[in-house]
Design a protein around this motif. Structure first.
Motif, PDB file in Angstrom:
ATOM      1  N   VAL A 160       0.855  -1.195   0.000  1.00 58.75           N
ATOM      2  CA  VAL A 160       0.000   0.000   0.000  1.00 58.75           C
ATOM      3  C   VAL A 160       0.889   1.242   0.000  1.00 58.75           C
ATOM      4  O   VAL A 160       1.852   1.327   0.764  1.00 58.75           O
ATOM      5  CB  VAL A 160      -0.934  -0.002   1.225  1.00 58.75           C
ATOM      6  CG1 VAL A 160      -1.774   1.275   1.275  1.00 58.75           C
ATOM      7  CG2 VAL A 160      -1.831  -1.235   1.204  1.00 58.75           C
ATOM      8  N   PHE A 161       0.559   2.179  -0.879  1.00 54.00           N
ATOM      9  CA  PHE A 161       1.311   3.427  -1.013  1.00 54.00           C
ATOM     10  C   PHE A 161       0.378   4.611  -0.792  1.00 54.00           C
ATOM     11  O   PHE A 161      -0.835   4.494  -0.961  1.00 54.00           O
ATOM     12  CB  PHE A 161       1.921   3.534  -2.413  1.00 54.00           C
ATOM     13  CG  PHE A 161       2.967   2.488  -2.689  1.00 54.00           C
ATOM     14  CD1 PHE A 161       4.285   2.690  -2.299  1.00 54.00           C
ATOM     15  CD2 PHE A 161       2.629   1.307  -3.327  1.00 54.00           C
ATOM     16  CE1 PHE A 161       5.245   1.725  -2.553  1.00 54.00           C
ATOM     17  CE2 PHE A 161       3.584   0.340  -3.578  1.00 54.00           C
ATOM     18  CZ  PHE A 161       4.899   0.545  -3.186  1.00 54.00           C
ATOM     19  N   ASP A 162       0.975   5.752  -0.458  1.00 53.88           N
ATOM     20  CA  ASP A 162       0.179   6.961  -0.250  1.00 53.88           C
ATOM     21  C   ASP A 162      -0.447   7.471  -1.540  1.00 53.88           C
ATOM     22  O   ASP A 162      -1.530   8.038  -1.533  1.00 53.88           O
ATOM     23  CB  ASP A 162       1.020   8.070   0.377  1.00 53.88           C
ATOM     24  CG  ASP A 162       1.349   7.774   1.837  1.00 53.88           C
ATOM     25  OD1 ASP A 162       0.559   7.074   2.497  1.00 53.88           O
ATOM     26  OD2 ASP A 162       2.399   8.242   2.305  1.00 53.88           O
ATOM     27  N   ASP A 163       0.251   7.270  -2.670  1.00 53.27           N
ATOM     28  CA  ASP A 163      -0.283   7.714  -3.962  1.00 53.27           C
ATOM     29  C   ASP A 163       0.407   6.945  -5.085  1.00 53.27           C
ATOM     30  O   ASP A 163       1.371   6.212  -4.850  1.00 53.27           O
ATOM     31  CB  ASP A 163      -0.123   9.225  -4.151  1.00 53.27           C
ATOM     32  CG  ASP A 163       1.306   9.713  -3.985  1.00 53.27           C
ATOM     33  OD1 ASP A 163       2.229   9.058  -4.526  1.00 53.27           O
ATOM     34  OD2 ASP A 163       1.504  10.743  -3.328  1.00 53.27           O
ATOM     35  N   ALA A 164      -0.078   7.127  -6.314  1.00 54.09           N
ATOM     36  CA  ALA A 164       0.476   6.416  -7.466  1.00 54.09           C
ATOM     37  C   ALA A 164       1.920   6.807  -7.726  1.00 54.09           C
ATOM     38  O   ALA A 164       2.732   5.976  -8.129  1.00 54.09           O
ATOM     39  CB  ALA A 164      -0.380   6.673  -8.707  1.00 54.09           C
ATOM     40  N   GLY A 165       2.274   8.060  -7.476  1.00 52.35           N
ATOM     41  CA  GLY A 165       3.642   8.512  -7.680  1.00 52.35           C
ATOM     42  C   GLY A 165       4.628   7.754  -6.795  1.00 52.35           C
ATOM     43  O   GLY A 165       5.723   7.395  -7.237  1.00 52.35           O
ATOM     44  N   GLU A 166       4.240   7.500  -5.560  1.00 54.65           N
ATOM     45  CA  GLU A 166       5.099   6.747  -4.652  1.00 54.65           C
ATOM     46  C   GLU A 166       5.269   5.309  -5.151  1.00 54.65           C
ATOM     47  O   GLU A 166       6.358   4.743  -5.090  1.00 54.65           O
ATOM     48  CB  GLU A 166       4.507   6.745  -3.242  1.00 54.65           C
ATOM     49  CG  GLU A 166       5.373   6.062  -2.220  1.00 54.65           C
ATOM     50  CD  GLU A 166       4.779   6.060  -0.830  1.00 54.65           C
ATOM     51  OE1 GLU A 166       5.492   5.625   0.089  1.00 54.65           O
ATOM     52  OE2 GLU A 166       3.610   6.455  -0.651  1.00 54.65           O
ATOM     53  N   ALA A 167       4.202   4.732  -5.694  1.00 53.22           N
ATOM     54  CA  ALA A 167       4.278   3.379  -6.252  1.00 53.22           C
ATOM     55  C   ALA A 167       5.200   3.340  -7.466  1.00 53.22           C
ATOM     56  O   ALA A 167       5.976   2.399  -7.634  1.00 53.22           O
ATOM     57  CB  ALA A 167       2.879   2.884  -6.625  1.00 53.22           C
ATOM     58  N   VAL A 168       5.134   4.364  -8.308  1.00 56.45           N
ATOM     59  CA  VAL A 168       6.004   4.445  -9.484  1.00 56.45           C
ATOM     60  C   VAL A 168       7.465   4.512  -9.043  1.00 56.45           C
ATOM     61  O   VAL A 168       8.329   3.804  -9.586  1.00 56.45           O
ATOM     62  CB  VAL A 168       5.649   5.664 -10.364  1.00 56.45           C
ATOM     63  CG1 VAL A 168       6.728   5.941 -11.400  1.00 56.45           C
ATOM     64  CG2 VAL A 168       4.304   5.448 -11.039  1.00 56.45           C
ATOM     65  N   ARG A 169       7.753   5.336  -8.047  1.00 54.52           N
ATOM     66  CA  ARG A 169       9.138   5.463  -7.565  1.00 54.52           C
ATOM     67  C   ARG A 169       9.641   4.134  -6.997  1.00 54.52           C
ATOM     68  O   ARG A 169      10.778   3.731  -7.240  1.00 54.52           O
ATOM     69  CB  ARG A 169       9.232   6.581  -6.532  1.00 54.52           C
ATOM     70  CG  ARG A 169       9.109   7.972  -7.151  1.00 54.52           C
ATOM     71  CD  ARG A 169       9.350   9.079  -6.155  1.00 54.52           C
ATOM     72  NE  ARG A 169       8.350   9.148  -5.100  1.00 54.52           N
ATOM     73  CZ  ARG A 169       7.166   9.738  -5.213  1.00 54.52           C
ATOM     74  NH1 ARG A 169       6.825  10.323  -6.352  1.00 54.52           N
ATOM     75  NH2 ARG A 169       6.319   9.751  -4.207  1.00 54.52           N
TER      76      ARG A 169
END
Length: 87
Positions: free
Chosen positions: A68-77
């Motif tokens: 689980v990530f805070d947002d899609a950008g964090e998942a991309v990183r």
């Protein structure tokens, strides 16, 4: 190049009554995003509340499956970092 492409689930299945006769049209739909890195789809994030859950479509990202990530950008990183480790 990285992209996050929004995909909305089709609501057609929710309009049909279930085996119990319950109409599912009042249920909230989730929004999902395909994660692409260097023109390759590597996973999907599914919004759940104000966070997203990552689902890998690339075996090199199996460690991130269900995270689980805070947002899609964090998942991309995180995906980009994991692919750098796998190289």
């Amino acid at each position: 190049m990285e992209t996050v492409t929004p995909r909305r689930q089709t609501a057609d299945i929710w309009k049909k009554p279930t085996a119990t006769g319950r109409d599912m049209s009042g249920m909230a739909m989730r929004e999902s995003y395909i994660i692409e890195l260097d023109d390759d789809a590597v996973g999907v994030v599914v919004a759940c509340g104000d966070r997203v859950t990552f689902h890998a479509s690339d075996a090199r990202l199996a460690e991130l499956e269900g995270r689980v990530f805070d947002d899609a950008g964090e998942a991309v990183r995180a995906a980009r970092s994991q692919l750098g480790k796998a190289a």
